[in-house]
Design a protein around this motif. Structure first.
Motif, PDB file in Angstrom:
ATOM      1  N   ARG A  41      11.925   6.504   5.465  1.00 41.70           N
ATOM      2  CA  ARG A  41      11.961   7.726   4.664  1.00 41.70           C
ATOM      3  C   ARG A  41      10.574   8.314   4.462  1.00 41.70           C
ATOM      4  NH1 ARG A  41      16.205   5.387   4.857  1.00 41.70           N
ATOM      5  NH2 ARG A  41      18.224   6.324   4.400  1.00 41.70           N
ATOM      6  N   GLN A  42       9.625   7.834   5.258  1.00 46.57           N
ATOM      7  CA  GLN A  42       8.305   8.440   5.407  1.00 46.57           C
ATOM      8  C   GLN A  42       7.425   8.338   4.171  1.00 46.57           C
ATOM      9  OE1 GLN A  42       9.286  12.403   6.922  1.00 46.57           O
ATOM     10  NE2 GLN A  42       9.312  11.612   9.004  1.00 46.57           N
ATOM     11  N   VAL A  43       7.608   7.250   3.400  1.00 44.01           N
ATOM     12  CA  VAL A  43       6.627   6.994   2.348  1.00 44.01           C
ATOM     13  C   VAL A  43       5.307   6.625   3.013  1.00 44.01           C
ATOM     14  CG1 VAL A  43       8.426   6.251   0.747  1.00 44.01           C
ATOM     15  CG2 VAL A  43       7.203   4.525   2.101  1.00 44.01           C
ATOM     16  N   GLU A  44       4.226   6.773   2.277  1.00 45.79           N
ATOM     17  CA  GLU A  44       2.902   6.621   2.884  1.00 45.79           C
ATOM     18  C   GLU A  44       2.217   5.295   2.556  1.00 45.79           C
ATOM     19  OE1 GLU A  44       1.896  11.311   2.818  1.00 45.79           O
ATOM     20  OE2 GLU A  44       2.921  10.311   1.167  1.00 45.79           O
ATOM     21  N   GLY A  45       2.950   4.390   1.960  1.00 47.92           N
ATOM     22  CA  GLY A  45       2.422   3.075   1.659  1.00 47.92           C
ATOM     23  C   GLY A  45       3.379   2.349   0.736  1.00 47.92           C
ATOM     24  N   LEU A  46       3.104   1.072   0.508  1.00 45.38           N
ATOM     25  CA  LEU A  46       3.929   0.249  -0.372  1.00 45.38           C
ATOM     26  C   LEU A  46       3.046  -0.468  -1.380  1.00 45.38           C
ATOM     27  CD1 LEU A  46       6.213  -1.408   2.347  1.00 45.38           C
ATOM     28  CD2 LEU A  46       6.817   0.541   0.872  1.00 45.38           C
ATOM     29  N   TYR A  47       3.482  -0.454  -2.632  1.00 44.52           N
ATOM     30  CA  TYR A  47       2.814  -1.204  -3.701  1.00 44.52           C
ATOM     31  C   TYR A  47       3.788  -2.303  -4.096  1.00 44.52           C
ATOM     32  CZ  TYR A  47       0.283  -1.998  -8.122  1.00 44.52           C
ATOM     33  OH  TYR A  47      -0.435  -2.543  -9.176  1.00 44.52           O
ATOM     34  N   ILE A  48       3.466  -3.549  -3.770  1.00 37.58           N
ATOM     35  CA  ILE A  48       4.445  -4.626  -3.883  1.00 37.58           C
ATOM     36  C   ILE A  48       4.080  -5.624  -4.980  1.00 37.58           C
ATOM     37  CG2 ILE A  48       5.037  -4.362  -1.443  1.00 37.58           C
ATOM     38  CD1 ILE A  48       3.502  -6.941  -0.848  1.00 37.58           C
ATOM     39  N   THR A  49       5.085  -6.387  -5.400  1.00 34.95           N
ATOM     40  CA  THR A  49       4.979  -7.439  -6.427  1.00 34.95           C
ATOM     41  C   THR A  49       4.320  -6.937  -7.708  1.00 34.95           C
ATOM     42  OG1 THR A  49       2.938  -8.348  -5.402  1.00 34.95           O
ATOM     43  CG2 THR A  49       5.047  -9.382  -4.818  1.00 34.95           C
ATOM     44  N   GLY A  50       4.667  -5.723  -8.090  1.00 33.46           N
ATOM     45  CA  GLY A  50       4.201  -5.183  -9.362  1.00 33.46           C
ATOM     46  C   GLY A  50       5.265  -5.313 -10.424  1.00 33.46           C
ATOM     47  N   SER A  51       5.181  -4.460 -11.441  1.00 29.50           N
ATOM     48  CA  SER A  51       6.156  -4.519 -12.535  1.00 29.50           C
ATOM     49  C   SER A  51       7.553  -4.185 -12.037  1.00 29.50           C
ATOM     50  CB  SER A  51       5.744  -3.545 -13.640  1.00 29.50           C
ATOM     51  OG  SER A  51       4.438  -3.810 -14.087  1.00 29.50           O
ATOM     52  N   THR A  52       7.684  -3.119 -11.246  1.00 26.60           N
ATOM     53  CA  THR A  52       8.985  -2.754 -10.682  1.00 26.60           C
ATOM     54  C   THR A  52       9.487  -3.835  -9.748  1.00 26.60           C
ATOM     55  OG1 THR A  52       8.358  -0.426 -10.825  1.00 26.60           O
ATOM     56  CG2 THR A  52      10.238  -0.953  -9.421  1.00 26.60           C
ATOM     57  N   VAL A  80      -0.406  -1.485   2.617  1.00 27.16           N
ATOM     58  CA  VAL A  80       0.256  -2.269   1.582  1.00 27.16           C
ATOM     59  C   VAL A  80      -0.777  -2.703   0.543  1.00 27.16           C
ATOM     60  CG1 VAL A  80       1.550  -4.371   1.045  1.00 27.16           C
ATOM     61  CG2 VAL A  80       2.024  -3.114   3.168  1.00 27.16           C
ATOM     62  N   ILE A  81      -0.468  -2.408  -0.716  1.00 31.79           N
ATOM     63  CA  ILE A  81      -1.262  -2.894  -1.849  1.00 31.79           C
ATOM     64  C   ILE A  81      -0.430  -3.941  -2.563  1.00 31.79           C
ATOM     65  CG2 ILE A  81      -2.423  -2.293  -4.006  1.00 31.79           C
ATOM     66  CD1 ILE A  81      -2.620   0.593  -2.983  1.00 31.79           C
ATOM     67  N   ALA A  82      -0.987  -5.132  -2.752  1.00 39.26           N
ATOM     68  CA  ALA A  82      -0.267  -6.218  -3.419  1.00 39.26           C
ATOM     69  C   ALA A  82      -0.792  -6.398  -4.834  1.00 39.26           C
ATOM     70  CB  ALA A  82      -0.408  -7.521  -2.637  1.00 39.26           C
ATOM     71  N   HIS A  83       0.113  -6.338  -5.790  1.00 43.71           N
ATOM     72  CA  HIS A  83      -0.262  -6.651  -7.172  1.00 43.71           C
ATOM     73  C   HIS A  83      -0.333  -8.170  -7.328  1.00 43.71           C
ATOM     74  CE1 HIS A  83       0.681  -7.636 -11.410  1.00 43.71           C
ATOM     75  NE2 HIS A  83      -0.258  -6.728 -11.604  1.00 43.71           N
ATOM     76  N   ILE A  84      -1.461  -8.652  -7.829  1.00 40.54           N
ATOM     77  CA  ILE A  84      -1.674 -10.106  -7.919  1.00 40.54           C
ATOM     78  C   ILE A  84      -1.948 -10.539  -9.372  1.00 40.54           C
ATOM     79  CG2 ILE A  84      -2.389 -10.414  -5.526  1.00 40.54           C
ATOM     80  CD1 ILE A  84      -4.950 -10.032  -8.345  1.00 40.54           C
ATOM     81  N   THR A  89      -6.740 -16.166 -14.730  1.00 41.50           N
ATOM     82  CA  THR A  89      -7.634 -15.778 -13.639  1.00 41.50           C
ATOM     83  C   THR A  89      -7.435 -16.702 -12.447  1.00 41.50           C
ATOM     84  OG1 THR A  89      -9.261 -15.012 -15.258  1.00 41.50           O
ATOM     85  CG2 THR A  89     -10.044 -15.353 -13.010  1.00 41.50           C
ATOM     86  N   PHE A  90      -7.249 -17.977 -12.710  1.00 42.32           N
ATOM     87  CA  PHE A  90      -7.055 -18.974 -11.649  1.00 42.32           C
ATOM     88  C   PHE A  90      -5.881 -18.596 -10.762  1.00 42.32           C
ATOM     89  CE2 PHE A  90      -5.037 -22.836 -10.042  1.00 42.32           C
ATOM     90  CZ  PHE A  90      -6.097 -23.512  -9.461  1.00 42.32           C
ATOM     91  N   HIS A  91      -4.736 -18.259 -11.393  1.00 41.10           N
ATOM     92  CA  HIS A  91      -3.555 -17.909 -10.610  1.00 41.10           C
ATOM     93  C   HIS A  91      -3.720 -16.571  -9.905  1.00 41.10           C
ATOM     94  CE1 HIS A  91      -1.252 -20.861 -13.307  1.00 41.10           C
ATOM     95  NE2 HIS A  91      -1.228 -21.348 -12.080  1.00 41.10           N
ATOM     96  N   SER A  92      -4.392 -15.633 -10.560  1.00 37.58           N
ATOM     97  CA  SER A  92      -4.609 -14.326  -9.929  1.00 37.58           C
ATOM     98  C   SER A  92      -5.485 -14.456  -8.690  1.00 37.58           C
ATOM     99  CB  SER A  92      -5.248 -13.362 -10.928  1.00 37.58           C
ATOM    100  OG  SER A  92      -4.364 -13.082 -11.985  1.00 37.58           O
ATOM    101  N   ILE A  93      -6.501 -15.289  -8.762  1.00 35.22           N
ATOM    102  CA  ILE A  93      -7.364 -15.514  -7.599  1.00 35.22           C
ATOM    103  C   ILE A  93      -6.570 -16.160  -6.468  1.00 35.22           C
ATOM    104  CG2 ILE A  93      -9.284 -16.926  -6.741  1.00 35.22           C
ATOM    105  CD1 ILE A  93     -10.744 -16.321  -9.356  1.00 35.22           C
ATOM    106  N   ASP A  94      -5.730 -17.121  -6.807  1.00 38.73           N
ATOM    107  CA  ASP A  94      -4.906 -17.773  -5.787  1.00 38.73           C
ATOM    108  C   ASP A  94      -4.006 -16.760  -5.096  1.00 38.73           C
ATOM    109  OD1 ASP A  94      -3.697 -20.058  -4.403  1.00 38.73           O
ATOM    110  OD2 ASP A  94      -1.967 -19.717  -5.705  1.00 38.73           O
ATOM    111  N   LEU A  95      -3.380 -15.880  -5.870  1.00 34.89           N
ATOM    112  CA  LEU A  95      -2.511 -14.857  -5.303  1.00 34.89           C
ATOM    113  C   LEU A  95      -3.314 -13.846  -4.486  1.00 34.89           C
ATOM    114  CD1 LEU A  95      -0.221 -14.290  -8.415  1.00 34.89           C
ATOM    115  CD2 LEU A  95       0.538 -15.206  -6.211  1.00 34.89           C
ATOM    116  N   ALA A  96      -4.509 -13.501  -4.950  1.00 32.58           N
ATOM    117  CA  ALA A  96      -5.357 -12.541  -4.234  1.00 32.58           C
ATOM    118  C   ALA A  96      -5.791 -13.095  -2.887  1.00 32.58           C
ATOM    119  CB  ALA A  96      -6.577 -12.188  -5.074  1.00 32.58           C
TER     120      ALA A  96
END
Length: 308
Positions: A41-52, A80-84, A89-96
């Motif tokens: 459907r021609q979206v221009e990117g994906l923002y994943i694993t966020g609140s939605t 693709v932008i991934a929400h981490i 901080t430890f877990h966020s770094i691991d996800l990043a």
């Protein structure tokens, strides 16, 4: 090395839903279908694993798997932008670091929530994460943990913080960010119901929940703003808002997922307490309610409503 430069990641980016099955298990087959549905459907990117994407209802392992499956199915077609974000901080770094290995183009994070963290602790959180990877960071100004202009300006001095997802109604600050921090500091407007305002005030792109279920409205709105046709942009915003407010009173994320299913993309169900399994009777009732909205408001051009 990211396939897309952060400055090129603009336009309409759905905050992608994460499909769960009838038993609330991550559904990888449905996830692959969602990725393809949105790109087609021609979206221009994906923002994943966020609140939605219900990230805070998932384990770290599930969040990593969503990133992996998305990147496998995307095959470099869109950025693709991934929400981490996480409290730790430890877990966020691991996800990043995992997201970087998986090949995403940028990372994003809400500030640490739950405790009332100080400004220095929030600054340290973002500084520690950006030091841990080479990916650009998009800070996330969200109502539950609002950053505010002064904090955004302070975070912009961190090497690697490239912009902000601005999910707030104070859109005068978008102008201020561009004027005082700089035009190269990326701003994504994150309030679906104010997409026109965000773009008009200088946002580089829009990231939102309802771009999953009716991307055609927001792509047309973006084009109208770019062309200076504010009357058309307002008309499209009014259509989008009618659906948004109607959906929110019936469960926002579950309604988005059912709307996608009515267009042939079964996006599964939401995890409790957000939602859960919707049986045929409940689905039929929801369809009837949306038909009523469509007919009462004489809404047209919304693909999932046209399909009912």
């Amino acid at each position: 090395m990211p396939a897309f430069d952060i400055k090129s990641i603009t336009g309409v980016l759905p905050a992608m839903v994460t499909p769960f099955d009838e038993n609330e298990k991550l559904d990888e087959q449905r996830l692959r279908a969602v990725v393809n549905f949105l790109i087609e459907r021609q979206v221009e990117g994906l923002y994943i694993t966020g609140s939605t994407g219900e990230s805070f209802l998932m384990s770290p392992e599930e969040r990593k798997r969503v990133v992996e499956v998305t990147m496998e199915e995307n095959r470099g077609r869109v950025p693709v932008i991934a929400h981490i974000g996480a409290i730790s901080t430890f877990h966020s770094i691991d996800l990043a670091q995992h997201a970087e290995r998986a090949g995403v183009d940028a990372i994003s994070s809400v500030p640490p929530i739950y405790w009332g963290f100080s400004a220095d602790q929030i600054h340290g959180y973002y500084a520690d994460i950006t030091r841990s990877t080479k990916l650009p960071m998009i800070a996330y100004n969200v109502p539950m943990a609002a950053l505010g202009f002064d904090m955004i300006k302070r975070l912009s001095s961190i090497d690697g913080v490239a912009g902000v997802k601005y999910t707030a109604t104070t859109h005068h600050d978008i102008i201020r960010i561009k004027e005082e921090i700089g035009q190269d500091f990326i701003v994504y407007s994150g309030a679906d119901e104010m997409a026109m305002s965000g773009l008009s005030f200088g946002a580089d792109g829009i990231i939102g929940s309802f771009y999953n279920s009716m991307p055609e409205i927001w792509i047309a709105l973006r084009d109208a703003v770019a062309a200076g046709n504010l009357a058309e942009a307002k008309r499209l915003q009014e259509i989008g808002n009618a659906v948004i407010f109607f959906s929110l009173s019936r469960g926002g994320i579950p309604s988005i997922k059912r709307a996608m299913a009515w267009m042939g993309c079964d996006a599964g169900y939401a995890r409790k307490p957000l939602g859960g399994f919707i049986d045929q009777a409940a689905d039929d009732k929801l369809k009837a309610e949306f038909r009523g909205l469509r007919d009462e408001r004489k809404l047209s051009g919304v693909a999932f409503l046209d399909a009912l």
